[in-house]
Design a protein around this motif. Structure first.
Motif, short mmCIF file in Angstrom:
data_model
loop_
_atom_site.label_atom_id
_atom_site.label_comp_id
_atom_site.label_asym_id
_atom_site.label_seq_id
_atom_site.Cartn_x
_atom_site.Cartn_y
_atom_site.Cartn_z
N ARG A 67 111.82 -108.40 -13.62
CA ARG A 67 112.41 -107.78 -12.43
C ARG A 67 111.44 -106.79 -11.79
NH1 ARG A 67 116.30 -103.22 -13.78
NH2 ARG A 67 114.24 -102.27 -13.94
N VAL A 80 113.96 -112.40 -4.49
CA VAL A 80 113.62 -112.89 -5.82
C VAL A 80 113.42 -114.40 -5.75
CG1 VAL A 80 114.43 -113.14 -8.21
CG2 VAL A 80 114.96 -111.05 -6.92
N PHE A 104 119.46 -107.32 -12.51
CA PHE A 104 119.17 -107.67 -11.12
C PHE A 104 120.28 -107.21 -10.17
CE2 PHE A 104 116.00 -110.39 -13.01
CZ PHE A 104 114.98 -110.41 -12.05
N GLU A 107 119.19 -106.03 -6.63
CA GLU A 107 118.84 -107.14 -5.74
C GLU A 107 120.09 -107.90 -5.31
OE1 GLU A 107 115.21 -105.95 -7.80
OE2 GLU A 107 117.24 -106.33 -8.48
#
Length: 215
Positions: A67, A80, A104, A107
């Motif tokens: 990440r 991503v 994540f 994101e």
């Protein structure tokens, strides 16, 4: 706990992740009690340790290192990249999915996505949706972005927008390993890639992260 990630720039980049546990091992005291997930019910049951288990800290370290590094790997991107993680079994895959959704989350929130849609498990035991439908979505839509599998997508399935492979399981067969690598080597028309990913650039390379020294 620390992890080192060696970056490369060539097409078909191979990376090796090393952690304290993978270098020196970890110690579990005798008569330790651990949570084991039932493959059929997905419920966690607590049992005395009598076999090797995958360290949750190690999984989190690997996911977090990726990440924190994907922007260096793909500096021209805003999202991503499509990522495929190979797990050793279905229970291992469930654990990786859970940790990846947690790591994540910034994101996921910034893109306005659902965590369940963003990170998915696709195996023969997937029950919440038809695996074939999830594969089609992985191939043609922005989400799922990160998929965890065991063997189902290891061979014979083309996901052309796929750009990152993460090995979190050993692979004993060289031929099988090369077939797994082939999932990331597929080319895709720039216009089609932009349609799927919503990016202004095309696919120029794929990255392999070997977290276990599988080959």
């Amino acid at each position: 706990m620390k992890a080192t990630l060696n970056l490369g720039a060539a097409r078909g980049v191979a990376l090796c992740l090393r952690t304290d546990i993978s270098e020196r091992g970890s110690r579990i005291e005798p008569l330790s009690v651990v949570g084991l997930r039932d493959r059929r019910t997905r419920a966690v049951r607590w049992e005395q340790l009598d076999r090797e288990v995958v360290s949750l800290d190690q999984i989190r370290t690997i996911i977090r290192a990726y990440r924190d590094s994907y922007r260096q790997l793909f500096p021209e991107r805003t999202k991503v990249p499509k990522t495929l993680i190979f797990a050793k079994d279905d229970s291992h895959a469930d654990t990786i999915v859970e940790i990846a959704r947690q790591e994540f989350m910034p994101e996921i929130l910034s893109e306005g996505c659902s965590a369940n849609d963003y990170v998915r498990k696709i195996t023969y035991l997937t029950e919440e949706a038809r695996p074939e439908d999830l594969i089609t979505a992985f191939r043609n839509r922005l989400t799922p972005r990160i998929v965890v599998t065991v063997d189902m997508i290891a061979t014979g399935t083309d996901i052309k927008p796929l750009e990152v492979l993460i090995f979190m399981r050993p692979v004993r067969s060289r031929g099988f390993y090369e077939q797994m690598l082939g999932r990331g080597s597929r080319t895709i028309d720039e216009t089609e890639f932009q349609r799927v990913m919503g990016e202004e650039v095309g696919k120029t390379r794929f990255v392999v992260i070997d977290a276990v020294g599988g080959q």
